[in-house]
Design a protein around this motif. Structure first.
Motif, PDB file in Angstrom:
ATOM      1  N   SER A 175      48.032  54.759  40.878  1.00 22.36           N
ATOM      2  CA  SER A 175      49.172  55.579  40.449  1.00 22.36           C
ATOM      3  C   SER A 175      48.727  57.022  40.507  1.00 22.36           C
ATOM      4  O   SER A 175      47.620  57.353  40.102  1.00 22.36           O
ATOM      5  N   GLY A 176      49.585  57.879  41.022  1.00 17.00           N
ATOM      6  CA  GLY A 176      49.249  59.294  41.056  1.00 17.00           C
ATOM      7  C   GLY A 176      49.276  59.918  39.671  1.00 17.00           C
ATOM      8  O   GLY A 176      48.756  61.003  39.471  1.00 17.00           O
ATOM      9  N   LYS A 177      49.874  59.234  38.702  1.00 11.43           N
ATOM     10  CA  LYS A 177      50.077  59.785  37.366  1.00 11.43           C
ATOM     11  C   LYS A 177      49.221  59.053  36.346  1.00 11.43           C
ATOM     12  O   LYS A 177      49.105  57.830  36.383  1.00 11.43           O
ATOM     13  N   GLY A 178      48.631  59.797  35.425  1.00  7.89           N
ATOM     14  CA  GLY A 178      47.878  59.191  34.338  1.00  7.89           C
ATOM     15  C   GLY A 178      48.805  58.763  33.215  1.00  7.89           C
ATOM     16  O   GLY A 178      49.893  59.297  33.042  1.00  7.89           O
ATOM     17  N   GLY A 179      48.373  57.774  32.449  1.00  8.80           N
ATOM     18  CA  GLY A 179      49.132  57.354  31.286  1.00  8.80           C
ATOM     19  C   GLY A 179      50.306  56.437  31.560  1.00  8.80           C
ATOM     20  O   GLY A 179      51.122  56.201  30.664  1.00  8.80           O
ATOM     21  N   VAL A 180      50.416  55.921  32.776  1.00  8.17           N
ATOM     22  CA  VAL A 180      51.549  55.048  33.094  1.00  8.17           C
ATOM     23  C   VAL A 180      51.243  53.570  32.833  1.00  8.17           C
ATOM     24  O   VAL A 180      52.135  52.730  32.918  1.00  8.17           O
ATOM     25  N   GLY A 181      49.989  53.256  32.517  1.00 10.08           N
ATOM     26  CA  GLY A 181      49.643  51.879  32.170  1.00 10.08           C
ATOM     27  C   GLY A 181      48.957  51.081  33.256  1.00 10.08           C
ATOM     28  O   GLY A 181      49.071  49.857  33.290  1.00 10.08           O
ATOM     29  N   LYS A 182      48.194  51.746  34.133  1.00 12.51           N
ATOM     30  CA  LYS A 182      47.465  51.017  35.185  1.00 12.51           C
ATOM     31  C   LYS A 182      46.479  50.023  34.579  1.00 12.51           C
ATOM     32  O   LYS A 182      46.411  48.869  34.999  1.00 12.51           O
ATOM     33  N   SER A 183      45.686  50.500  33.611  1.00 15.99           N
ATOM     34  CA  SER A 183      44.663  49.629  33.025  1.00 15.99           C
ATOM     35  C   SER A 183      45.294  48.493  32.234  1.00 15.99           C
ATOM     36  O   SER A 183      44.817  47.354  32.282  1.00 15.99           O
ATOM     37  N   THR A 184      46.377  48.788  31.513  1.00 16.11           N
ATOM     38  CA  THR A 184      47.078  47.738  30.774  1.00 16.11           C
ATOM     39  C   THR A 184      47.616  46.686  31.727  1.00 16.11           C
ATOM     40  O   THR A 184      47.466  45.477  31.505  1.00 16.11           O
ATOM     41  N   LEU A 185      48.237  47.134  32.809  1.00 16.54           N
ATOM     42  CA  LEU A 185      48.781  46.195  33.791  1.00 16.54           C
ATOM     43  C   LEU A 185      47.663  45.393  34.454  1.00 16.54           C
ATOM     44  O   LEU A 185      47.805  44.184  34.663  1.00 16.54           O
ATOM     45  N   THR A 186      46.549  46.054  34.760  1.00 13.51           N
ATOM     46  CA  THR A 186      45.424  45.345  35.388  1.00 13.51           C
ATOM     47  C   THR A 186      44.915  44.234  34.480  1.00 13.51           C
ATOM     48  O   THR A 186      44.659  43.111  34.936  1.00 13.51           O
ATOM     49  N   SER A 187      44.765  44.532  33.188  1.00 10.70           N
ATOM     50  CA  SER A 187      44.290  43.506  32.254  1.00 10.70           C
ATOM     51  C   SER A 187      45.314  42.377  32.120  1.00 10.70           C
ATOM     52  O   SER A 187      44.947  41.194  32.037  1.00 10.70           O
ATOM     53  N   LEU A 188      46.604  42.733  32.109  1.00 12.46           N
ATOM     54  CA  LEU A 188      47.653  41.712  32.057  1.00 12.46           C
ATOM     55  C   LEU A 188      47.605  40.808  33.283  1.00 12.46           C
ATOM     56  O   LEU A 188      47.707  39.577  33.181  1.00 12.46           O
ATOM     57  N   LEU A 189      47.453  41.429  34.455  1.00 12.32           N
ATOM     58  CA  LEU A 189      47.381  40.652  35.694  1.00 12.32           C
ATOM     59  C   LEU A 189      46.158  39.741  35.702  1.00 12.32           C
ATOM     60  O   LEU A 189      46.230  38.590  36.138  1.00 12.32           O
ATOM     61  N   GLY A 190      45.023  40.278  35.230  1.00 10.49           N
ATOM     62  CA  GLY A 190      43.811  39.464  35.181  1.00 10.49           C
ATOM     63  C   GLY A 190      43.997  38.231  34.314  1.00 10.49           C
ATOM     64  O   GLY A 190      43.688  37.099  34.725  1.00 10.49           O
ATOM     65  N   HIS A 191      44.510  38.436  33.087  1.00  8.55           N
ATOM     66  CA  HIS A 191      44.762  37.297  32.195  1.00  8.55           C
ATOM     67  C   HIS A 191      45.811  36.365  32.786  1.00  8.55           C
ATOM     68  O   HIS A 191      45.692  35.137  32.696  1.00  8.55           O
ATOM     69  N   GLY A 192      46.857  36.956  33.392  1.00  8.95           N
ATOM     70  CA  GLY A 192      47.932  36.143  33.937  1.00  8.95           C
ATOM     71  C   GLY A 192      47.488  35.263  35.087  1.00  8.95           C
ATOM     72  O   GLY A 192      47.830  34.071  35.149  1.00  8.95           O
ATOM     73  N   LEU A 193      46.707  35.834  36.004  1.00 10.19           N
ATOM     74  CA  LEU A 193      46.213  35.056  37.136  1.00 10.19           C
ATOM     75  C   LEU A 193      45.222  33.981  36.682  1.00 10.19           C
ATOM     76  O   LEU A 193      45.244  32.851  37.182  1.00 10.19           O
ATOM     77  N   ALA A 194      44.369  34.342  35.716  1.00 13.06           N
ATOM     78  CA  ALA A 194      43.382  33.375  35.219  1.00 13.06           C
ATOM     79  C   ALA A 194      44.063  32.200  34.528  1.00 13.06           C
ATOM     80  O   ALA A 194      43.621  31.052  34.644  1.00 13.06           O
ATOM     81  N   ALA A 195      45.159  32.481  33.786  1.00 11.87           N
ATOM     82  CA  ALA A 195      45.884  31.409  33.105  1.00 11.87           C
ATOM     83  C   ALA A 195      46.694  30.569  34.082  1.00 11.87           C
ATOM     84  O   ALA A 195      46.797  29.349  33.941  1.00 11.87           O
ATOM     85  N   ARG A 196      47.256  31.219  35.088  1.00 14.20           N
ATOM     86  CA  ARG A 196      48.099  30.506  36.056  1.00 14.20           C
ATOM     87  C   ARG A 196      47.267  29.619  36.961  1.00 14.20           C
ATOM     88  O   ARG A 196      47.710  28.525  37.342  1.00 14.20           O
ATOM     89  N   PHE A 197      46.069  30.090  37.321  1.00 13.30           N
ATOM     90  CA  PHE A 197      45.211  29.339  38.243  1.00 13.30           C
ATOM     91  C   PHE A 197      43.867  29.033  37.571  1.00 13.30           C
ATOM     92  O   PHE A 197      42.860  29.690  37.854  1.00 13.30           O
ATOM     93  N   PRO A 198      43.822  28.049  36.662  1.00 13.42           N
ATOM     94  CA  PRO A 198      42.565  27.762  35.946  1.00 13.42           C
ATOM     95  C   PRO A 198      41.434  27.293  36.861  1.00 13.42           C
ATOM     96  O   PRO A 198      40.264  27.346  36.469  1.00 13.42           O
ATOM     97  N   ASP A 199      41.795  26.853  38.063  1.00 13.29           N
ATOM     98  CA  ASP A 199      40.768  26.392  38.996  1.00 13.29           C
ATOM     99  C   ASP A 199      40.328  27.492  39.960  1.00 13.29           C
ATOM    100  O   ASP A 199      39.531  27.245  40.864  1.00 13.29           O
ATOM    101  N   LYS A 200      40.864  28.719  39.777  1.00 10.01           N
ATOM    102  CA  LYS A 200      40.477  29.840  40.630  1.00 10.01           C
ATOM    103  C   LYS A 200      39.769  30.901  39.804  1.00 10.01           C
ATOM    104  O   LYS A 200      39.957  30.980  38.585  1.00 10.01           O
TER     105      LYS A 200
END
Length: 317
Positions: free
Chosen positions: A65-90
């Protein structure tokens, strides 16, 4: 200009100029030392090294994101948890490439952990059975220590992260970046160019002051040939947990991310609401997926965004 490298910053004087490697525009450029020495430029040997190191990583995604404070890190952590939960074998990995502001160790609840270095490289810290993290935050003496580095040293750190971390077999590697279109972004794109970068996920908020910078990020991707997987509009609306009334904290006066995506012909993956429980979960290092309230709009939106990201990545396989 034919003598300007593809990964050069704006206002590059060119490799044949007397100012090559010496001009102010050269600061932080990965080609600076070569240009200043007068030795003909060739491929950076680190590119092949990184290609080999990441050969077991199926999908590599930059979160930008060209802008700070928009939630890149929050979204990244959400995606990480989401992918790990969705694909427990990956296996899912997160690389915190924000050298000066590493926040993933706190958001993922692994502050204070240490990485171990062996003959095969750095071992990432495991957040869960199939979710791992690497961050410069693990290498600092204290969470309050400031990283006061110029561009070349930050570039070197990113090169080390990409070439020396032993991820093992990964299905998704999410790379959380700082705001902007400068040193860290140029280095990441350059070093991943031969390793099969799946694309970039761009994060915005609805107001024009954020969209102005996000447009620059999208043009950055276009100029460097990075595929844009899509845009996520974060903090799109606030829904009161008590009265359920909706408020636009960041008014979309120009149509928000939807209008921008239509104008620039990039996919809009979805919109996430402003969620107080999500902010508290990331501050405490907990997974929002385990704490979400019933009928969570954030969770429903995340599921749709994950569907589209997975489909976009699989289409490149």
């Amino acid at each position: 200009m034919s003598n300007v490298p593809e990964n050069a910053p704006n206002h590059c004087p060119g490799t044949q100029s007397e100012d090559a490697g010496k001009a102010s525009a050269c600061a932080g450029c990965p080609n600076q030392n070569i240009c200043a020495s007068g030795v003909p430029a060739g491929p950076d040997p680190a590119i092949e090294l990184i290609k080999n190191r990441l050969s077991n990583v199926k999908h590599k995604i930059l979160v930008l994101s060209g802008k700070g404070g928009v939630g890149k890190s929050t979204l990244t952590s959400l995606l990480g948890h989401g992918l790990a939960a969705r694909f427990p074998d990956k296996n899912i990995g997160i690389l915190d490439a924000d050298i000066c502001g590493p926040s993933q160790p706190r958001m993922l609840g692994v502050r204070g952990e240490q990485v171990h270095y062996s003959g095969s490289g750095w071992s990432p810290v495991y957040v869960g059975d199939n979710l791992s993290l690497m961050s410069i935050g693990f290498l600092l003496g204290s969470p309050d220590d400031a990283v006061i580095w110029r561009g070349p040293k930050k570039n070197g750190m990113i090169k080390q992260f990409l070439s020396e971390v032993e991820w093992g077999e990964l299905d998704y590697l999410l790379i959380d970046t700082p705001p902007g279109t400068s040193d860290e972004h140029l280095s990441a794109v350059q070093y991943l160019s031969g390793a099969g970068l799946s694309g970039a996920l761009v994060v915005s908020t609805p107001q024009e002051v954020a969209l102005l910078d996000v447009r620059k990020e999208l043009h950055f991707c276009r100029k460097l040939g990075v595929r844009v997987l899509g845009v996520v509009e974060n903090m799109a609306v606030f829904v009161c947990p008590n009265c359920k009334s909706r408020s636009e904290v960041f008014p979309a006066t120009t149509g928000g991310a939807a209008a921008m995506c239509e104008e620039l012909e990039v996919p809009l993956l979805g919109a996430l609401p402003l969620e107080p429980l999500l902010a508290r979960a990331t501050d405490a290092g907990h997974s929002y997926l385990q704490l979400h309230p019933p009928a969570s709009q954030t969770l429903a939106a995340m599921e749709q965004i994950l569907d589209k990201i997975v489909a976009a990545c699989e289409s490149t396989s």
